[in-house]
Every structure is written in C-alpha cells, then in structure tokens.
Motif scaffolding. Structure first.
Motif, mmCIF file in Angstrom:
data_model
loop_
_atom_site.group_PDB
_atom_site.id
_atom_site.type_symbol
_atom_site.label_atom_id
_atom_site.label_comp_id
_atom_site.label_asym_id
_atom_site.label_seq_id
_atom_site.Cartn_x
_atom_site.Cartn_y
_atom_site.Cartn_z
ATOM 1 N N THR A 62 2.618 -4.038 7.478
ATOM 2 C CA THR A 62 3.227 -3.129 6.504
ATOM 3 C C THR A 62 4.053 -3.907 5.490
ATOM 4 O OG1 THR A 62 3.322 -1.386 8.181
ATOM 5 C CG2 THR A 62 4.711 -1.108 6.228
ATOM 6 N N GLU A 63 3.771 -3.653 4.215
ATOM 7 C CA GLU A 63 4.542 -4.246 3.120
ATOM 8 C C GLU A 63 4.981 -3.118 2.201
ATOM 9 O OE1 GLU A 63 2.724 -7.450 1.004
ATOM 10 O OE2 GLU A 63 1.833 -8.283 2.820
ATOM 11 N N THR A 64 6.267 -3.109 1.863
ATOM 12 C CA THR A 64 6.810 -2.077 0.984
ATOM 13 C C THR A 64 7.613 -2.738 -0.118
ATOM 14 O OG1 THR A 64 6.952 -0.590 2.887
ATOM 15 C CG2 THR A 64 8.159 0.053 0.915
ATOM 16 N N LYS A 76 5.559 0.914 -3.395
ATOM 17 C CA LYS A 76 4.174 0.567 -3.084
ATOM 18 C C LYS A 76 4.166 0.230 -1.596
ATOM 19 C CE LYS A 76 0.383 -2.392 -4.618
ATOM 20 N NZ LYS A 76 -0.115 -2.884 -3.352
ATOM 21 N N VAL A 77 3.450 1.012 -0.828
ATOM 22 C CA VAL A 77 3.394 0.829 0.623
ATOM 23 C C VAL A 77 1.961 0.469 0.995
ATOM 24 C CG1 VAL A 77 3.799 1.877 2.884
ATOM 25 C CG2 VAL A 77 5.212 2.567 0.924
ATOM 26 N N ASP A 78 1.775 -0.708 1.572
ATOM 27 C CA ASP A 78 0.464 -1.176 2.027
ATOM 28 C C ASP A 78 0.541 -1.433 3.529
ATOM 29 O OD1 ASP A 78 -0.745 -1.310 -0.571
ATOM 30 O OD2 ASP A 78 0.345 -3.174 -0.923
ATOM 31 N N PHE A 79 -0.500 -1.033 4.244
ATOM 32 C CA PHE A 79 -0.561 -1.298 5.682
ATOM 33 C C PHE A 79 -1.994 -1.160 6.168
ATOM 34 C CE2 PHE A 79 0.290 3.180 5.083
ATOM 35 C CZ PHE A 79 -0.527 3.826 6.001
ATOM 36 N N THR A 80 -2.226 -1.623 7.388
ATOM 37 C CA THR A 80 -3.526 -1.510 8.044
ATOM 38 C C THR A 80 -3.334 -0.731 9.338
ATOM 39 O OG1 THR A 80 -4.228 -3.630 7.139
ATOM 40 C CG2 THR A 80 -5.470 -2.803 9.024
ATOM 41 N N TYR A 86 -4.704 0.715 3.939
ATOM 42 C CA TYR A 86 -4.139 1.816 3.158
ATOM 43 C C TYR A 86 -3.219 1.261 2.086
ATOM 44 C CZ TYR A 86 -5.619 4.890 6.977
ATOM 45 O OH TYR A 86 -6.358 5.574 7.916
ATOM 46 N N SER A 87 -3.203 1.925 0.942
ATOM 47 C CA SER A 87 -2.288 1.560 -0.140
ATOM 48 C C SER A 87 -1.770 2.854 -0.771
ATOM 49 C CB SER A 87 -3.016 0.718 -1.188
ATOM 50 O OG SER A 87 -2.106 0.307 -2.182
ATOM 51 N N TYR A 88 -0.458 2.967 -0.853
ATOM 52 C CA TYR A 88 0.175 4.164 -1.397
ATOM 53 C C TYR A 88 1.164 3.788 -2.483
ATOM 54 C CZ TYR A 88 -1.568 7.179 2.336
ATOM 55 O OH TYR A 88 -2.378 7.899 3.167
ATOM 56 N N ILE A 89 1.262 4.642 -3.490
ATOM 57 C CA ILE A 89 2.330 4.583 -4.481
ATOM 58 C C ILE A 89 3.093 5.895 -4.319
ATOM 59 C CG2 ILE A 89 2.942 4.436 -6.922
ATOM 60 C CD1 ILE A 89 1.584 1.906 -5.963
ATOM 61 N N ARG A 101 -4.928 5.247 -1.559
ATOM 62 C CA ARG A 101 -6.265 4.646 -1.439
ATOM 63 C C ARG A 101 -6.432 4.115 -0.021
ATOM 64 N NH1 ARG A 101 -5.575 1.386 -6.925
ATOM 65 N NH2 ARG A 101 -6.148 3.018 -8.355
ATOM 66 N N SER A 102 -7.671 4.125 0.434
ATOM 67 C CA SER A 102 -7.970 3.523 1.740
ATOM 68 C C SER A 102 -9.377 2.960 1.689
ATOM 69 C CB SER A 102 -7.843 4.544 2.857
ATOM 70 O OG SER A 102 -8.766 5.591 2.683
ATOM 71 N N GLN A 103 -9.577 1.898 2.470
ATOM 72 C CA GLN A 103 -10.906 1.283 2.572
ATOM 73 C C GLN A 103 -10.991 0.564 3.909
ATOM 74 O OE1 GLN A 103 -10.918 -1.377 -0.810
ATOM 75 N NE2 GLN A 103 -10.085 -3.076 0.366
ATOM 76 N N PRO A 104 -12.197 0.393 4.401
ATOM 77 C CA PRO A 104 -12.354 -0.340 5.668
ATOM 78 C C PRO A 104 -11.772 -1.739 5.579
ATOM 79 C CG PRO A 104 -14.405 0.711 5.030
ATOM 80 C CD PRO A 104 -13.465 0.844 3.870
ATOM 81 N N HIS A 105 -11.082 -2.147 6.629
ATOM 82 C CA HIS A 105 -10.504 -3.498 6.684
ATOM 83 C C HIS A 105 -11.649 -4.503 6.870
ATOM 84 C CE1 HIS A 105 -7.373 -6.450 7.377
ATOM 85 N NE2 HIS A 105 -8.038 -6.863 8.441
#
Length: 109
Positions: A62-64, A76-80, A86-89, A101-105
C-alpha cells in the motif's frame, strides 16, 4: 520595566503562534495552502479498501500520497490484493472516489 518584558513576551507569543499557524497550513507539496478539512491518509485508505471489497490486512504494498489535481488536493492510494493491482484517487476534502482502476497483478513466472 515590567511593561517592556510584557511587550517582549507578547511579540514572542505572536511570532510563535504565527509560525505554528503556517506549519499547519502549508503543504510540503509546492507550498500550496491546505484546506482546513482533510480526511487524512487512514480514511482515504479505508475508502479505497472498502470500494475494492478488501480488508487492510489483505492489501499489500500500500502506497498513499497526497497530490494536487485540477479539482484540488487528493490522495492517490495504490495497493495489491488477491492478485489484483488497485489504484484510487480520492478527494482529500470529501473522501469521495474520483477515479478507481484495477488490473490483474503481473505474475512473477
């Protein structure tokens, strides 16, 4: 003499209050003045995790970051989680999701 000491104390208090005011209100991001209301990193992460349907324990890497967009300050929140990236604003003012947004890792194979 006591009034002179009192004046010095008042000036020191004023300067101290002034610097505290600016430390709280100036963002490290390009010196932008922050809004009085900010949801905070933890609330932004909770909103993203909830929308993705995952728990904080499930989310990895998780990175914020607090970022500035045209509409204002956002997190901006990114995590797996569960092999999905997943990526959120999220609006720092309202907590509403602006973009998700989301996409397969990518696999390590």
């Amino acid at each position: 003499s006591s009034s002179a000491a009192s004046d010095v104390y008042k000036r020191q208090s004023l300067v101290k209050g002034f610097s505290i005011f600016f430390r709280k209100r100036i963002s490290p991001l390009r010196g932008c003045v922050m809004q009085d209301v900010n949801i905070g990193t933890s609330t932004a992460q909770k909103a993203a995790f909830s929308d993705a349907g995952v728990s904080a324990d499930t989310a990895k890497n998780t990175e914020t970051d607090l970022i500035k967009l045209d509409d204002g300050m956002c997190y901006k929140v990114d995590f797996t989680a569960n092999d999905i990236d997943y990526s959120y604003i999220i609006s720092a003012d309202t907590g509403k999701i602006v973009i998700s947004r989301s996409q397969p890792h990518p696999s390590d194979k």
